[in-house]
Design an enzyme around this catalytic site. Structure first.
Site, mmCIF file in Angstrom:
data_model
loop_
_atom_site.group_PDB
_atom_site.id
_atom_site.type_symbol
_atom_site.label_atom_id
_atom_site.label_comp_id
_atom_site.label_asym_id
_atom_site.label_seq_id
_atom_site.Cartn_x
_atom_site.Cartn_y
_atom_site.Cartn_z
ATOM 1 C CE1 TYR A 39 -3.528 -2.681 0.636
ATOM 2 C CE2 TYR A 39 -2.088 -3.400 2.408
ATOM 3 C CZ TYR A 39 -3.159 -3.616 1.572
ATOM 4 O OH TYR A 39 -3.870 -4.784 1.678
ATOM 5 C CE1 TYR A 49 -7.535 -6.276 3.069
ATOM 6 C CE2 TYR A 49 -6.846 -8.018 4.569
ATOM 7 C CZ TYR A 49 -6.642 -7.262 3.432
ATOM 8 O OH TYR A 49 -5.539 -7.514 2.644
ATOM 9 C CG ASP A 107 -11.150 -14.108 6.681
ATOM 10 O OD1 ASP A 107 -10.198 -14.638 7.285
ATOM 11 O OD2 ASP A 107 -11.001 -13.232 5.812
ATOM 12 C CE LYS A 130 -3.010 -10.935 8.470
ATOM 13 N NZ LYS A 130 -4.286 -10.545 7.891
HETATM 14 C C1 LIG Z 1 -4.702 -10.628 6.478
HETATM 15 C C2 LIG Z 1 -6.053 -11.124 6.213
HETATM 16 C C3 LIG Z 1 -6.375 -11.760 4.997
HETATM 17 C C4 LIG Z 1 -5.387 -11.894 3.869
HETATM 18 O O1 LIG Z 1 -4.283 -12.666 4.196
HETATM 19 P P1 LIG Z 1 -2.938 -12.533 3.361
HETATM 20 O O2 LIG Z 1 -2.051 -13.578 3.922
HETATM 21 O O3 LIG Z 1 -2.435 -11.136 3.586
HETATM 22 O O4 LIG Z 1 -3.276 -12.756 1.929
HETATM 23 C C5 LIG Z 1 -7.664 -12.241 4.840
HETATM 24 N N1 LIG Z 1 -8.587 -12.102 5.814
HETATM 25 C C6 LIG Z 1 -8.306 -11.518 6.992
HETATM 26 C C7 LIG Z 1 -9.368 -11.439 8.049
HETATM 27 C C8 LIG Z 1 -7.042 -10.996 7.235
HETATM 28 O O5 LIG Z 1 -6.778 -10.386 8.400
#
Ligand SMILES: *Cc1c(COP(=O)(O)O)cnc(C)c1O
Length: 454
Positions: free
Chosen positions: A32, A168, A269, A298
């Site tokens: 970004y 997100y 997610d 993550k």
């Molecule tokens: C960081 C994140 C993603 C994307 O993961 P990347 O490894 O950066 O592609 C998707 N969903 C959530 C909730 C996130 O925090």
């Protein structure tokens, strides 16, 4: 014409002549960031425990856990051992037609740690891809259902998603299409992303009295569009990069109920919230619900390697697999990478062995005692805490380069965005170190040049 030898010599010399940070600014694109007016980058020489050792000499506490990932701290002996031992055996093999112990162990652990209905694991290389995989699973699921029940569904049915604002889910195109339309700059991508449905962001805060009336629009969207909806996707309890908002578990419960009522798959997610961050191993547990599809990433490898997982129920997997296509159409080159799986196994072992509940509870208590009171500060609009996550929402936009510089001077690494100064420290942070982080936030709040107005 330059000989290969001369070319190598001249490249070598130009490398020597350009300072690394200058080269970085001129050629290396950061997340970004503008390539013509890049914000400064700080050079990391090494990292240990909660600390980053910067090239400029400062040692800073990483209050971001490298974007949620480094839960056990840097250079952890158990994790380093796992990855080096695995490297000596096999670093990578294709996952098509081959398998290996690290992947089998990891999938077994994930099946055991997550709620019982989640039985199948699809490994991939990043969070965004895990979300793409989840969406594709949902589409393929309904593709199969429609093929077997043509009287019930038309071919065009069940190709949309419903989600909430301020979400997100990643930066690839399908993931981006369910991110907050404003934060995700949907306007710029209007002609290239699929259009989905957006409900208002969950409103009732975690810990406040539940207000059923906030469900009105969500219910209406389900009622109106369910024939079109393949899945509903949401970050459970904590909306991360889309606004650091913490919402009521009853909202999540209602999502599960509506998905069941209207035959819509629920995708949770948990890429940011998974593995203890919110005080539960998975944030879905706050609402005692199980999604049909779960995305993890993550912290999965303790921040050592990029790795993600998409889990699903037997029903989803069986329906997809018994369809005409007969298989799930995805298979990244580095799927199930043994190094990543080995370090993920070590990280999960460590998490369970190290009594994460106590650690998170202690961090949460300290955040409640030291960070929440910052809401009284004239610069602060709101503060919120859950588990090992602390958020200070300020009234003016932060001056990124100035606030970052001040944080480094104060010995901490915090990377705010917009009006949000937020921390999610490694679980191993000590009370003294956490106090230092919160004190640094308090200091910058008093400094006018760290903010640039509305
Ligand atoms: C960081 C994140 C993603 C994307 O993961 P990347 O490894 O950066 O592609 C998707 N969903 C959530 C909730 C996130 O925090």
């Amino acid at each position: 014409m330059m000989s290969t030898f001369n070319l190598i010599i001249s490249l070598h010399m130009s490398n020597k002549q350009t300072k690394p940070l200058d080269f970085d600014r001129q050629h290396v694109w950061h997340p970004y960031t503008s390539m013509s007016k890049p914000l400064p980058s700080y050079f990391v020489e090494s990292a240990h425990g909660v600390h980053l050792q910067l090239g400029s000499g400062e040692k800073v506490i990483d209050a971001m856990s490298s974007w949620w990932a480094v839960i056990h701290g840097y250079n952890h002996p158990a994790l380093t051992k796992a990855i080096t031992e695995q490297a000596a055996k096999v670093s990578h093999v294709m996952f098509g037609g081959l398998t290996h112990q690290p992947a089998i162990d990891l999938c077994q652990k994930l099946v055991e740690l997550t709620p019982e209905p989640l039985q199948k694991v699809f490994l991939s290389d990043s969070g965004s891809v895990a979300v793409e995989v989840a969406m594709k699973m949902a589409y393929q699921y309904w593709f199969a259902v429609k093929a077997s029940q043509p009287n019930l569904y038309k071919a065009t049915d069940k190709t949309k998603l419903l989600t909430v604002k301020n979400g997100y889910h990643g930066d690839t195109f399908a993931a981006m299409s369910v991110c907050d339309p404003v934060n995700g700059m949907h306007q710029m991508f209007e002609n290239v992303i699929n259009k989905h449905y957006f409900a208002p962001a969950p409103k009732t805060r975690f810990g406040d009295a539940w207000d059923e009336s906030e469900l009105t629009e969500l219910k209406a969207l389900f009622a109106e569009h369910h024939q079109e909806l393949a899945a509903f996707i949401i970050e459970p309890i904590v909306q991360g990069a889309g606004g650091m908002r913490i919402y009521h578990p009853e909202y999540l419960k209602a999502c599960r109920t509506l998905c069941d009522k209207y035959q819509v798959l629920l995708i949770a997610d948990e890429i940011a919230t998974g593995f203890g961050r919110t005080g539960k191993l998975f944030a879905c547990q706050w609402a005692a619900i199980t999604p049909d599809i779960l995305c993890l990433g993550k912290a999965l490898t303790g921040g050592y390697m990029t790795l993600a997982a998409t889990m699903c129920t037997d029903n989803v997997a069986t329906t997809v697999s018994n369809s005409e296509a007969g298989c799930f159409m995805h298979g990244p080159t580095f799927m199930g990478n043994p190094l990543a799986c080995a370090v993920a196994n070590a990280s999960l072992d460590l998490l369970i062995k190290d009594n994460w509940q106590e650690k998170i509870a202690a961090i949460e208590l300290q955040l409640q005692q030291e960070l929440l009171p910052l809401s009284a500060h004239s610069q602060v609009a709101d503060t919120r805490v859950i588990g090992a996550i602390g958020v200070v929402e300020v009234k003016s936009l932060v001056n990124m380069s100035q606030i970052q510089k001040r944080f480094v001077e104060l010995g901490v690494w915090i990377r705010p965005f917009g009006k949000l100064i937020y921390i999610m420290p490694p679980f191993i942070i000590s009370p003294v170190e956490l106090s230092k982080v919160i004190a640094a936030i308090t200091t910058v709040l008093d400094e006018n040049d760290c903010f640039i107005g509305e």
